[in-house]
Scaffold this motif. Structure first.
Motif, mmCIF file in Angstrom:
data_model
loop_
_atom_site.group_PDB
_atom_site.id
_atom_site.type_symbol
_atom_site.label_atom_id
_atom_site.label_comp_id
_atom_site.label_asym_id
_atom_site.label_seq_id
_atom_site.Cartn_x
_atom_site.Cartn_y
_atom_site.Cartn_z
ATOM 1 N N GLU A 41 0.812 -1.220 0.000
ATOM 2 C CA GLU A 41 0.000 0.000 0.000
ATOM 3 C C GLU A 41 0.843 1.267 0.000
ATOM 4 O O GLU A 41 0.317 2.352 -0.253
ATOM 5 C CB GLU A 41 -0.925 0.018 1.215
ATOM 6 N N TYR A 42 2.127 1.137 0.295
ATOM 7 C CA TYR A 42 3.000 2.298 0.405
ATOM 8 C C TYR A 42 4.046 2.275 -0.696
ATOM 9 O O TYR A 42 4.733 1.273 -0.885
ATOM 10 C CB TYR A 42 3.721 2.311 1.769
ATOM 11 N N GLN A 43 4.172 3.396 -1.402
ATOM 12 C CA GLN A 43 5.230 3.553 -2.387
ATOM 13 C C GLN A 43 6.458 4.093 -1.677
ATOM 14 O O GLN A 43 6.373 5.082 -0.944
ATOM 15 C CB GLN A 43 4.783 4.492 -3.505
ATOM 16 N N GLN A 44 7.601 3.439 -1.887
ATOM 17 C CA GLN A 44 8.811 3.819 -1.171
ATOM 18 C C GLN A 44 9.414 5.093 -1.739
ATOM 19 O O GLN A 44 9.601 5.235 -2.939
ATOM 20 C CB GLN A 44 9.836 2.686 -1.228
ATOM 21 N N GLY A 45 9.712 6.020 -0.832
ATOM 22 C CA GLY A 45 10.376 7.266 -1.174
ATOM 23 C C GLY A 45 11.647 7.406 -0.366
ATOM 24 O O GLY A 45 12.028 6.513 0.394
ATOM 25 N N ARG A 46 12.298 8.552 -0.524
ATOM 26 C CA ARG A 46 13.584 8.767 0.142
ATOM 27 C C ARG A 46 13.673 10.181 0.697
ATOM 28 O O ARG A 46 12.997 11.079 0.230
ATOM 29 C CB ARG A 46 14.718 8.558 -0.852
ATOM 30 N N MET A 47 14.541 10.332 1.689
ATOM 31 C CA MET A 47 14.990 11.610 2.248
ATOM 32 C C MET A 47 14.009 12.294 3.199
ATOM 33 O O MET A 47 14.425 13.111 3.993
ATOM 34 C CB MET A 47 15.413 12.597 1.153
ATOM 35 N N VAL A 48 12.737 12.015 3.139
ATOM 36 C CA VAL A 48 11.756 12.535 4.083
ATOM 37 C C VAL A 48 10.784 11.403 4.414
ATOM 38 O O VAL A 48 10.644 10.454 3.644
ATOM 39 C CB VAL A 48 10.977 13.763 3.546
ATOM 40 N N MET A 49 10.097 11.515 5.568
ATOM 41 C CA MET A 49 9.190 10.427 5.957
ATOM 42 C C MET A 49 8.003 10.281 5.003
ATOM 43 O O MET A 49 7.579 9.167 4.710
ATOM 44 C CB MET A 49 8.684 10.648 7.389
ATOM 45 N N HIS A 50 7.481 11.414 4.538
ATOM 46 C CA HIS A 50 6.304 11.380 3.655
ATOM 47 C C HIS A 50 6.416 12.565 2.712
ATOM 48 O O HIS A 50 6.401 13.717 3.136
ATOM 49 C CB HIS A 50 5.040 11.476 4.499
ATOM 50 N N SER A 51 6.552 12.285 1.435
ATOM 51 C CA SER A 51 6.732 13.356 0.457
ATOM 52 C C SER A 51 5.381 13.826 -0.077
ATOM 53 O O SER A 51 4.392 13.097 -0.013
ATOM 54 C CB SER A 51 7.627 12.882 -0.691
ATOM 55 N N PRO A 52 5.341 15.038 -0.613
ATOM 56 C CA PRO A 52 4.083 15.571 -1.149
ATOM 57 C C PRO A 52 3.498 14.724 -2.281
ATOM 58 O O PRO A 52 2.291 14.760 -2.514
ATOM 59 C CB PRO A 52 4.465 16.967 -1.664
ATOM 60 N N ASP A 53 4.338 13.927 -2.947
ATOM 61 C CA ASP A 53 3.825 13.084 -4.031
ATOM 62 C C ASP A 53 3.319 11.730 -3.534
ATOM 63 O O ASP A 53 3.015 10.840 -4.319
ATOM 64 C CB ASP A 53 4.868 12.903 -5.137
ATOM 65 N N GLY A 54 3.212 11.564 -2.204
ATOM 66 C CA GLY A 54 2.595 10.376 -1.638
ATOM 67 C C GLY A 54 3.527 9.231 -1.297
ATOM 68 O O GLY A 54 3.069 8.166 -0.892
ATOM 69 N N LYS A 55 4.827 9.426 -1.443
ATOM 70 C CA LYS A 55 5.778 8.361 -1.120
ATOM 71 C C LYS A 55 6.166 8.433 0.354
ATOM 72 O O LYS A 55 6.094 9.494 0.977
ATOM 73 C CB LYS A 55 7.022 8.476 -1.996
ATOM 74 N N PHE A 56 6.599 7.299 0.882
ATOM 75 C CA PHE A 56 6.981 7.187 2.289
ATOM 76 C C PHE A 56 8.344 6.540 2.413
ATOM 77 O O PHE A 56 8.688 5.665 1.620
ATOM 78 C CB PHE A 56 5.997 6.280 3.043
ATOM 79 N N CYS A 57 9.092 6.919 3.438
ATOM 80 C CA CYS A 57 10.242 6.126 3.837
ATOM 81 C C CYS A 57 9.725 5.138 4.883
ATOM 82 O O CYS A 57 8.588 5.250 5.357
ATOM 83 C CB CYS A 57 11.387 6.988 4.366
ATOM 84 N N CYS A 58 10.545 4.174 5.272
ATOM 85 C CA CYS A 58 10.091 3.168 6.233
ATOM 86 C C CYS A 58 9.698 3.792 7.571
ATOM 87 O O CYS A 58 8.742 3.336 8.214
ATOM 88 C CB CYS A 58 11.140 2.083 6.409
ATOM 89 N N LEU A 59 10.375 4.854 7.986
ATOM 90 C CA LEU A 59 10.020 5.536 9.227
ATOM 91 C C LEU A 59 8.691 6.286 9.084
ATOM 92 O O LEU A 59 7.927 6.400 10.030
ATOM 93 C CB LEU A 59 11.134 6.490 9.653
ATOM 94 N N GLY A 60 8.417 6.778 7.897
ATOM 95 C CA GLY A 60 7.135 7.422 7.628
ATOM 96 C C GLY A 60 5.987 6.433 7.686
ATOM 97 O O GLY A 60 4.881 6.776 8.122
ATOM 98 N N VAL A 61 6.253 5.197 7.267
ATOM 99 C CA VAL A 61 5.219 4.164 7.369
ATOM 100 C C VAL A 61 4.867 3.932 8.838
ATOM 101 O O VAL A 61 3.692 3.809 9.192
ATOM 102 C CB VAL A 61 5.663 2.860 6.667
ATOM 103 N N LEU A 62 5.879 3.899 9.707
ATOM 104 C CA LEU A 62 5.612 3.761 11.142
ATOM 105 C C LEU A 62 4.730 4.908 11.637
ATOM 106 O O LEU A 62 3.754 4.681 12.364
ATOM 107 C CB LEU A 62 6.924 3.722 11.936
#
Length: 126
Positions: free
Chosen positions: A17-38
């Motif tokens: 359900e989560y698209q992996q992103g980088r550098m921030v927990m949750h980016s404006p384009d809807g991506k998450f880092c693993c810490l953002g998922v938490l």
């Protein structure tokens, strides 16, 4: 880490359900880092929402969660039973532990790791 929170976090990381992103927990384009998922799991459990978009010094933009953009805030860490905002994990074959943010964002040839592999490491080591 609290076992019930670990189960929720690893399930969310593996859910697709989560698209992996980088550098921030949750980016404006809807991506998450693993810490953002938490943090998002915490948000679902508590009814809280992500805040405004904030520019980082690097130029990266991220949504705030309880005032933080890069790492889980104290309330999330306490809920999860984490003693660090960026826990360290050992990747098989490595000789040193790495911060979980590095596993998600890393620039080395073996990194970043996909969410499913990060979930396996969390399950085994936290």
């Amino acid at each position: 880490m609290k076992p019930e929170v670990k189960a929720l976090w690893t399930a969310a990381l593996r859910s697709g359900e989560y698209q992996q992103g980088r550098m921030v927990m949750h980016s404006p384009d809807g991506k998450f880092c693993c810490l953002g998922v938490l943090c998002d799991v915490y948000a679902e459990e508590t009814g809280l929402t992500w805040g405004k978009v904030t520019n980082q010094g690097s130029g990266d933009q991220g949504l705030e969660f309880l005032g933080d953009v890069n790492y889980p805030p104290p309330a999330v860490r306490a809920w999860a039973g984490l003693t660090s905002s960026d826990p360290r994990l050992l990747v098989p074959g490595d000789h040193v532990t790495r911060q979980i943010s590095e596993l998600n964002d890393g620039l080395e040839p073996r990194l970043p790791l996909p969410f499913a592999e990060i979930a396996d490491l969390i399950e085994a080591q936290l």
